[in-house]
Design a protein around this motif. Structure first.
Motif, PDB file in Angstrom:
ATOM      1  N   ASP A   1       0.841  -1.201   0.000  1.00 47.17           N
ATOM      2  CA  ASP A   1       0.000   0.000   0.000  1.00 47.17           C
ATOM      3  C   ASP A   1       0.875   1.250   0.000  1.00 47.17           C
ATOM      4  O   ASP A   1       1.357   1.685   1.049  1.00 47.17           O
ATOM      5  CB  ASP A   1      -0.924   0.001   1.225  1.00 47.17           C
ATOM      6  N   ALA A   2       1.097   1.799  -1.166  1.00 43.35           N
ATOM      7  CA  ALA A   2       1.773   3.092  -1.297  1.00 43.35           C
ATOM      8  C   ALA A   2       0.684   4.099  -1.630  1.00 43.35           C
ATOM      9  O   ALA A   2       0.324   4.291  -2.792  1.00 43.35           O
ATOM     10  CB  ALA A   2       2.835   3.031  -2.384  1.00 43.35           C
ATOM     11  N   ASP A   3       0.123   4.716  -0.599  1.00 42.97           N
ATOM     12  CA  ASP A   3      -1.126   5.468  -0.774  1.00 42.97           C
ATOM     13  C   ASP A   3      -0.936   6.953  -1.065  1.00 42.97           C
ATOM     14  O   ASP A   3      -1.899   7.716  -1.049  1.00 42.97           O
ATOM     15  CB  ASP A   3      -2.023   5.284   0.457  1.00 42.97           C
ATOM     16  N   THR A   4       0.281   7.376  -1.312  1.00 45.71           N
ATOM     17  CA  THR A   4       0.526   8.748  -1.760  1.00 45.71           C
ATOM     18  C   THR A   4       1.456   8.697  -2.968  1.00 45.71           C
ATOM     19  O   THR A   4       2.161   7.705  -3.193  1.00 45.71           O
ATOM     20  CB  THR A   4       1.188   9.606  -0.667  1.00 45.71           C
ATOM     21  N   ALA A   5       1.459   9.754  -3.757  1.00 46.74           N
ATOM     22  CA  ALA A   5       2.342   9.809  -4.919  1.00 46.74           C
ATOM     23  C   ALA A   5       3.805   9.722  -4.501  1.00 46.74           C
ATOM     24  O   ALA A   5       4.626   9.103  -5.189  1.00 46.74           O
ATOM     25  CB  ALA A   5       2.083  11.089  -5.710  1.00 46.74           C
TER      26      ALA A   5
ATOM     27  N   GLY B   1       8.774   6.542  -4.137  1.00 46.60           N
ATOM     28  CA  GLY B   1       9.809   5.943  -3.299  1.00 46.60           C
ATOM     29  C   GLY B   1       9.858   4.439  -3.473  1.00 46.60           C
ATOM     30  O   GLY B   1      10.937   3.833  -3.539  1.00 46.60           O
ATOM     31  N   ARG B   2       8.697   3.806  -3.557  1.00 52.74           N
ATOM     32  CA  ARG B   2       8.636   2.356  -3.763  1.00 52.74           C
ATOM     33  C   ARG B   2       9.260   1.979  -5.098  1.00 52.74           C
ATOM     34  O   ARG B   2      10.009   0.998  -5.197  1.00 52.74           O
ATOM     35  CB  ARG B   2       7.186   1.896  -3.695  1.00 52.74           C
ATOM     36  N   THR B   3       8.980   2.750  -6.143  1.00 51.72           N
ATOM     37  CA  THR B   3       9.556   2.473  -7.454  1.00 51.72           C
ATOM     38  C   THR B   3      11.073   2.566  -7.411  1.00 51.72           C
ATOM     39  O   THR B   3      11.787   1.722  -7.969  1.00 51.72           O
ATOM     40  CB  THR B   3       8.996   3.456  -8.502  1.00 51.72           C
TER      41      THR B   3
ATOM     42  N   ALA C   1      15.569  16.451  -6.267  1.00 50.42           N
ATOM     43  CA  ALA C   1      15.428  16.392  -4.807  1.00 50.42           C
ATOM     44  C   ALA C   1      14.192  15.610  -4.393  1.00 50.42           C
ATOM     45  O   ALA C   1      14.191  14.917  -3.365  1.00 50.42           O
ATOM     46  CB  ALA C   1      15.373  17.813  -4.237  1.00 50.42           C
ATOM     47  N   GLU C   2      13.133  15.666  -5.211  1.00 53.30           N
ATOM     48  CA  GLU C   2      11.913  14.955  -4.834  1.00 53.30           C
ATOM     49  C   GLU C   2      12.101  13.441  -4.867  1.00 53.30           C
ATOM     50  O   GLU C   2      11.399  12.711  -4.155  1.00 53.30           O
ATOM     51  CB  GLU C   2      10.741  15.364  -5.722  1.00 53.30           C
ATOM     52  N   ASP C   3      13.044  12.946  -5.665  1.00 52.54           N
ATOM     53  CA  ASP C   3      13.322  11.508  -5.665  1.00 52.54           C
ATOM     54  C   ASP C   3      13.996  11.089  -4.362  1.00 52.54           C
ATOM     55  O   ASP C   3      13.662  10.049  -3.781  1.00 52.54           O
ATOM     56  CB  ASP C   3      14.214  11.137  -6.849  1.00 52.54           C
ATOM     57  N   ARG C   4      14.946  11.878  -3.900  1.00 56.73           N
ATOM     58  CA  ARG C   4      15.606  11.545  -2.634  1.00 56.73           C
ATOM     59  C   ARG C   4      14.615  11.638  -1.479  1.00 56.73           C
ATOM     60  O   ARG C   4      14.630  10.803  -0.553  1.00 56.73           O
ATOM     61  CB  ARG C   4      16.802  12.476  -2.416  1.00 56.73           C
TER      62      ARG C   4
END
Length: 296
Positions: free
Chosen positions: A180-184, A189-191, A276-279
């Motif tokens: 359950d990755a319930d936010t974008a 992050g899971r990807t 930065a959003e990936d980190r």
């Protein structure tokens, strides 16, 4: 005599069934047909996936020349990274997009052979098809290399490639660990953690056949390159806040003023090139994982 005949028939049927079930099955030829790759997005995928970390030649001054040659010593023998540059003879320049996708998502070569899971297709199997198409589009502009790939040097019976089909039946699981990755942000992050950057390959312990212990996801593992351990990343093991995790992935510096070393320095080098959003997404993913005990 009747019993012997019956036994022989059953054995032959069982052998044929196992042979069929363990065959290498590529993606259908039409799987990627409607996708158009974007090379700019593909560069981001290339960086996150760390392709150059394993496939650049040892000592190369240009880590985008994916000539292969790096050796990886394991309990099963020594794996040698192949040439995956766009050269049409010694690299993969003669492949199609669906060949590329079959390798990444199924661990199957264009010739219909299994790849050994030293190539982390068990993680790349979770990649979105669009990411694969984008990566392939970027791949076309990489330098070519006329360095032939070297053969692996594996211990019998692991040198029998067909046995990988049995391994896949037992251990190849492309389900997400975090269901359950319930936010974008968590989904991104899971990807990154579970698929592209394949963090579990080093930070998760393995079973006797080299399979990842998904029940001990990211709790730390033996160091494949020497003494010591690769640290755990679960709550209770990595107690940095999200900002500290993101800063470490950008700079390599820990809150204790230590710095990343070994293979992790290459990983940090990759993440430092990402937005930065990936980190921040990786940090959010790690903070969302529940605690688990480290293995004995």
């Amino acid at each position: 005599m009747l019993f012997l005949r019956a036994f022989t028939i059953v054995a032959l049927l069982a052998g044929a069934t196992i042979w069929w079930l363990t065959r290498a099955v590529p993606l259908p030829a039409t799987e990627m047909a409607r996708l158009t790759g974007d090379a700019a997005r593909g560069e981001r995928v290339f960086t996150a996936a760390g392709c150059a970390d394993c496939h650049a030649a040892p000592g190369s001054q240009d880590d985008r020349v994916l000539a292969g040659g790096q050796k990886f010593v394991t309990p099963f023998g020594t794996f040698v990274a192949p040439n995956i540059s766009p050269d049409p003879l010694d690299g993969i320049g003669g492949w199609t997009l669906v060949d590329f996708a079959s390798a990444l998502k199924r661990g199957v070569s264009p010739e219909g052979r299994h790849y050994y899971p030293a190539f982390p297709y068990t993680a790349y199997a979770k990649m979105a098809d669009q990411d694969v198409a984008d990566l392939w589009a970027f791949w076309q502009a990489l330098p070519q290399s006329r360095s032939p790939s070297a053969a692996h040097d594996l211990i019998f019976p692991f040198s029998i490639r067909r046995g990988v089909g049995v391994w896949k039946m037992l251990f190849f699981n492309d389900d997400w660990v975090m269901q359950d990755a319930d936010t974008a942000e968590l989904e991104r992050g899971r990807t990154l953690v579970e698929a592209l950057a394949h963090c579990g390959e080093c930070h998760t312990p393995r079973g006797p056949m080299g399979e990842l212990r998904r029940d001990l996801w990211l709790v730390g593992a033996a160091n494949p390159s020497g003494p010591g351990r690769v640290p755990g990343l679960r709550a209770g093991q990595l107690d940095w806040d999200a900002e500290a995790i993101a800063y470490y992935l950008e700079t390599g510096f820990t809150p204790d003023y230590d710095s990343a070393g070994g293979h992790m320095a290459e990983v940090v080098g990759n993440f430092a090139q990402l937005p930065a959003e990936d980190r921040a997404a990786v940090a959010a993913y790690l903070k969302a994982l529940p605690p688990l005990p480290a293995p004995d």
